[in-house]
Write a protein that holds these residues in place. Sequence first.
Motif, PDB file in Angstrom:
ATOM      1  N   LEU A   1     -66.523  51.536  36.366  1.00  0.00           N
ATOM      2  CA  LEU A   1     -67.901  51.209  37.056  1.00  0.00           C
ATOM      3  C   LEU A   1     -68.894  52.773  37.127  1.00  0.00           C
ATOM      4  O   LEU A   1     -68.115  53.446  37.483  1.00  0.00           O
ATOM      5  CB  LEU A   1     -67.399  51.004  38.801  1.00  0.00           C
ATOM      6  CG  LEU A   1     -68.752  50.937  39.562  1.00  0.00           C
ATOM      7  CD1 LEU A   1     -69.686  50.040  39.191  1.00  0.00           C
ATOM      8  CD2 LEU A   1     -68.528  50.817  41.258  1.00  0.00           C
ATOM      9  N   LYS A   2     -69.476  52.441  36.098  1.00  0.00           N
ATOM     10  CA  LYS A   2     -70.358  53.528  35.684  1.00  0.00           C
ATOM     11  C   LYS A   2     -71.614  53.716  36.539  1.00  0.00           C
ATOM     12  O   LYS A   2     -72.564  52.755  36.095  1.00  0.00           O
ATOM     13  CB  LYS A   2     -70.709  53.785  34.186  1.00  0.00           C
ATOM     14  CG  LYS A   2     -71.400  54.819  33.782  1.00  0.00           C
ATOM     15  CD  LYS A   2     -71.253  55.219  32.442  1.00  0.00           C
ATOM     16  CE  LYS A   2     -71.696  53.925  31.498  1.00  0.00           C
ATOM     17  NZ  LYS A   2     -71.627  54.378  30.085  1.00  0.00           N
ATOM     18  N   ILE A   3     -72.126  54.503  37.746  1.00  0.00           N
ATOM     19  CA  ILE A   3     -73.037  54.374  38.223  1.00  0.00           C
ATOM     20  C   ILE A   3     -73.351  55.972  38.661  1.00  0.00           C
ATOM     21  O   ILE A   3     -72.829  56.881  38.716  1.00  0.00           O
ATOM     22  CB  ILE A   3     -72.827  53.655  39.696  1.00  0.00           C
ATOM     23  CG1 ILE A   3     -71.714  53.865  40.313  1.00  0.00           C
ATOM     24  CG2 ILE A   3     -73.258  52.146  39.229  1.00  0.00           C
ATOM     25  CD1 ILE A   3     -71.519  53.049  41.491  1.00  0.00           C
ATOM     26  N   LEU A   4     -74.632  55.964  39.143  1.00  0.00           N
ATOM     27  CA  LEU A   4     -75.146  57.250  39.673  1.00  0.00           C
ATOM     28  C   LEU A   4     -75.146  57.065  41.420  1.00  0.00           C
ATOM     29  O   LEU A   4     -75.538  55.944  41.781  1.00  0.00           O
ATOM     30  CB  LEU A   4     -76.666  57.683  39.204  1.00  0.00           C
ATOM     31  CG  LEU A   4     -77.018  57.962  37.875  1.00  0.00           C
ATOM     32  CD1 LEU A   4     -78.391  58.566  37.827  1.00  0.00           C
ATOM     33  CD2 LEU A   4     -76.115  58.874  37.353  1.00  0.00           C
ATOM     34  N   LEU A   5     -74.748  58.027  41.828  1.00  0.00           N
ATOM     35  CA  LEU A   5     -74.784  58.029  43.362  1.00  0.00           C
ATOM     36  C   LEU A   5     -76.250  57.886  43.857  1.00  0.00           C
ATOM     37  O   LEU A   5     -76.673  57.120  44.715  1.00  0.00           O
ATOM     38  CB  LEU A   5     -74.195  59.407  44.185  1.00  0.00           C
ATOM     39  CG  LEU A   5     -73.761  59.143  45.557  1.00  0.00           C
ATOM     40  CD1 LEU A   5     -72.959  58.267  45.662  1.00  0.00           C
ATOM     41  CD2 LEU A   5     -73.144  60.699  45.912  1.00  0.00           C
TER      42      LEU A   5
ATOM     43  N   VAL B   1     -80.517  49.390  40.136  1.00  0.00           N
ATOM     44  CA  VAL B   1     -81.301  50.576  39.695  1.00  0.00           C
ATOM     45  C   VAL B   1     -80.302  51.755  39.363  1.00  0.00           C
ATOM     46  O   VAL B   1     -80.699  52.237  38.301  1.00  0.00           O
ATOM     47  CB  VAL B   1     -82.146  51.171  40.791  1.00  0.00           C
ATOM     48  CG1 VAL B   1     -82.689  52.555  40.743  1.00  0.00           C
ATOM     49  CG2 VAL B   1     -83.248  50.121  41.159  1.00  0.00           C
ATOM     50  N   LEU B   2     -79.383  51.610  39.842  1.00  0.00           N
ATOM     51  CA  LEU B   2     -78.246  52.891  39.720  1.00  0.00           C
ATOM     52  C   LEU B   2     -77.262  52.692  38.587  1.00  0.00           C
ATOM     53  O   LEU B   2     -76.722  53.630  38.180  1.00  0.00           O
ATOM     54  CB  LEU B   2     -77.703  53.216  41.086  1.00  0.00           C
ATOM     55  CG  LEU B   2     -78.629  53.702  41.978  1.00  0.00           C
ATOM     56  CD1 LEU B   2     -77.997  54.077  43.306  1.00  0.00           C
ATOM     57  CD2 LEU B   2     -79.371  55.129  41.423  1.00  0.00           C
TER      58      LEU B   2
ATOM     59  N   ARG C   1     -80.365  55.162  46.378  1.00  0.00           N
ATOM     60  CA  ARG C   1     -79.509  55.998  46.873  1.00  0.00           C
ATOM     61  C   ARG C   1     -78.342  55.198  47.235  1.00  0.00           C
ATOM     62  O   ARG C   1     -78.235  54.570  48.452  1.00  0.00           O
ATOM     63  CB  ARG C   1     -79.866  57.195  47.687  1.00  0.00           C
ATOM     64  CG  ARG C   1     -78.781  58.063  48.019  1.00  0.00           C
ATOM     65  CD  ARG C   1     -79.108  59.147  48.773  1.00  0.00           C
ATOM     66  NE  ARG C   1     -78.276  60.198  49.239  1.00  0.00           N
ATOM     67  CZ  ARG C   1     -78.062  61.258  49.908  1.00  0.00           C
ATOM     68  NH1 ARG C   1     -79.414  61.666  50.391  1.00  0.00           N
ATOM     69  NH2 ARG C   1     -77.169  61.971  50.275  1.00  0.00           N
ATOM     70  N   PHE C   2     -77.076  55.254  46.938  1.00  0.00           N
ATOM     71  CA  PHE C   2     -75.727  54.577  47.475  1.00  0.00           C
ATOM     72  C   PHE C   2     -75.307  55.651  48.775  1.00  0.00           C
ATOM     73  O   PHE C   2     -75.554  56.764  48.435  1.00  0.00           O
ATOM     74  CB  PHE C   2     -74.683  54.545  46.617  1.00  0.00           C
ATOM     75  CG  PHE C   2     -74.784  53.281  45.363  1.00  0.00           C
ATOM     76  CD1 PHE C   2     -74.968  52.072  46.095  1.00  0.00           C
ATOM     77  CD2 PHE C   2     -74.745  53.707  44.057  1.00  0.00           C
ATOM     78  CE1 PHE C   2     -75.237  51.089  44.984  1.00  0.00           C
ATOM     79  CE2 PHE C   2     -74.748  52.398  43.396  1.00  0.00           C
ATOM     80  CZ  PHE C   2     -74.688  51.174  43.868  1.00  0.00           C
TER      81      PHE C   2
ATOM     82  N   ASN D   1     -80.537  58.313  41.962  1.00  0.00           N
ATOM     83  CA  ASN D   1     -81.195  59.012  40.810  1.00  0.00           C
ATOM     84  C   ASN D   1     -82.630  59.565  41.181  1.00  0.00           C
ATOM     85  O   ASN D   1     -83.385  59.625  40.564  1.00  0.00           O
ATOM     86  CB  ASN D   1     -81.563  57.516  39.760  1.00  0.00           C
ATOM     87  CG  ASN D   1     -82.513  56.452  40.557  1.00  0.00           C
ATOM     88  OD1 ASN D   1     -82.500  56.418  41.843  1.00  0.00           O
ATOM     89  ND2 ASN D   1     -83.390  55.891  39.516  1.00  0.00           N
ATOM     90  N   PHE D   2     -82.606  59.904  42.562  1.00  0.00           N
ATOM     91  CA  PHE D   2     -83.470  60.935  42.770  1.00  0.00           C
ATOM     92  C   PHE D   2     -83.184  62.001  42.330  1.00  0.00           C
ATOM     93  O   PHE D   2     -81.885  62.513  42.221  1.00  0.00           O
ATOM     94  CB  PHE D   2     -83.454  61.072  44.422  1.00  0.00           C
ATOM     95  CG  PHE D   2     -84.179  60.059  45.190  1.00  0.00           C
ATOM     96  CD1 PHE D   2     -85.544  59.965  45.321  1.00  0.00           C
ATOM     97  CD2 PHE D   2     -83.351  58.925  45.883  1.00  0.00           C
ATOM     98  CE1 PHE D   2     -86.210  58.636  45.917  1.00  0.00           C
ATOM     99  CE2 PHE D   2     -83.866  57.917  46.426  1.00  0.00           C
ATOM    100  CZ  PHE D   2     -85.335  57.766  46.392  1.00  0.00           C
ATOM    101  N   CYS D   3     -84.007  62.955  41.829  1.00  0.00           N
ATOM    102  CA  CYS D   3     -83.634  64.106  40.833  1.00  0.00           C
ATOM    103  C   CYS D   3     -84.749  65.201  41.339  1.00  0.00           C
ATOM    104  O   CYS D   3     -85.835  65.051  40.948  1.00  0.00           O
ATOM    105  CB  CYS D   3     -83.251  63.862  39.393  1.00  0.00           C
ATOM    106  SG  CYS D   3     -82.313  65.164  38.964  1.00  0.00           S
TER     107      CYS D   3
END
Lengths: 295, 404
Positions: free
Chosen positions: B58-62, B9-10, B85-86, B64-66
Amino acid sequence: MQVLCCEDDFECWRDQARQLLRQDIAPHAVVWEDRDHRQLFASEPLPASTPMAGPTAQATRIPARLLDELKRAAQYRVSGRWNLLYRVLWRVAMGERQAMLAGDRDGSELQRRIKSVSREAHHLHAFVRFHPVMGRGGLDYVAWHEPAHDILASASLHFAERLGRQRWLIVSSRDAVWYDGETLHHRQPCPADWAALAESVRDNADPLWQTYYSSIFNPARLNSKVMQGHMPLRFWAGLPEGRVIPALMSRARAGAQKDGQAEAVASKSGKVIRSAAYAKDDSFAGAKPDAKRPD
Amino acid sequence: MELIDKLTVLADAAKYDASCASSGAPKRSSKGKDGIGATNGMGICHSYTPDGRCVSLLKILLTNFCLYDCQYCVNRRSSDVPRARFTPEEVIKLTLDFYQRNYVSGLFLSSGIIQSPDYTMEQLIRVAKVLREEHQFRGYIHLKTIPEADPALIAEAGRYADRLSVNIELPSPDSLIRLAPEKQLVSITDAMGTIESASQESRSDKRAPKFAPGGQSTQMIVGADASDDSRILHTAESLYGQYRLRRVYYSAFSPIPNSPASVPMQAPPLLREHRLYQADFLLRGYGFKVKELIGAQGNLPLDIDPKLAWALANRDIFPVDLNLAEPQLIARIPGIGVRSAERIVSLRRLKRIRFEDVARLRCVIEKAKPFIITSDYHPPQATLESNVLRRQLSDQPAQMALWG
């Protein structure tokens, strides 16, 4: 015509070339044979050079940059690779400095080889895939990599800068490098037990990496030509992600191009955040699938 | 949720950020040291995805809840996407593992806004801080900066990151108001200003701790609003000038699932994005100004590259004699780059430049031909009208459409 062989070793070729220059032997009067394709009538030893009167005796003066460039071009695998190098050296020694520049007939070939060699070193730095071996054989990481030119010995120290004191091994079918945490060792040919170790891990998959690769790909922007230009097909077999590429491409062609989302994400249920207050609730970190995705 | 599901997902949520550069960092090495990681200023592309994009970090979001509802963004709060969420520890573990296996040269971490801009920024900083201090990680770190976060947090981020970026998002302030209601141009440019002044301070004092030595970059979405190329490039030019940005990235708007009606359903041609990158390159590397590249028409032509378009609009300067011209002018000839221009200049110190010399330099000779003079060559096309020449040199001949 003199026929020589330098065992594809630069220092050996350099000694031979130095002697030939001293004896005023022009490039058309000498030919180097490849180590692997030596002919039956081959090489008489080079006639012993007349002992020099002293260190001052007509030492050939060439720019320091040329020596470095010849050394790099020598790593380019092509049959008869040493002949061009001598022709360039000869011409520069005779005062034709443009023989080493890209605008010259020989110089452009020399520069092309240097460029390919340095590109192959970049390929090494980019496409080596280390598999963790948890101390097996006194090693932390092992990789199999097949470069097109003889760059393993000269370009591998890069990984000591990346991996600090860790111990690693890179094996190719021609040679191998081993870093013991302090020193880099080069072996040619590659010892059989090293090859066996590398062989045992080279096809290991890595689900996390393959997942990342599949998810970061944007199927709405499929452009396989550019990908292949940068990442030649010959490397794919050595890359864990190489095995998922064909499936990703065919699914993208089959209709996923409408938007950029990865298929694995589209198949999960979504979650609209209803209010700002809801998003403040930390407990939704592991979001429960409570909303059905509309078809 | 399993780590692998979060990653699914992230990473998907992070793909719309175009930058994956790992360049501009100072030289660092772990040879003979504890810890891992190296940078050499150049950056490495470790892989390419089938969209032709480089995988360097490594391109990720911590997460994606926003809280925000930016219309062009797949992670806006009204979007029906899977959320994850990581924990910072999970990101750290993934970074170190991917780094050691030689998949990436570092981390590019971004995040949706949760709780508050400050809280979100603190989470991003924590990841970078633990990587640097506890794991002695010397690889590349790029942190996305939350524009509304406290400047003190931005200053802290710059101590751990090689590069910081604040996305300008859209080329015009009006579009930002319309499509990103929670964002404000002034907080975006303020954050860029905070980064630039902290960076300047660190550069001027050698003993001061390093601050984001790889500089700052930004991203503009192309084709989500009606802005033309002139608008986009003028915005870029002013950002380069005001905040010393290393790079402006142009991201062709990619249609997203369940797209709102406020943004287009169709992607802009990727060729448009490509032409913008070519023009941007000419701004940064060749000393061109936007007004030279774009005349009254507002958009870059798609059928020819911007350098060729400029040459065709300035035929009075051409053909250029390669044995006499200034190096800067040689680099402005279509098909001849800065590197080839340098080579021509060093060669002409030794001999007169002939046509075959240029051909050997692997310039794009077909493109260069009508615009150069050498000691043995004068272009027969010199008198040809520009529109005829354009048809001959265009990437996609217009006639093809009749049969294609």
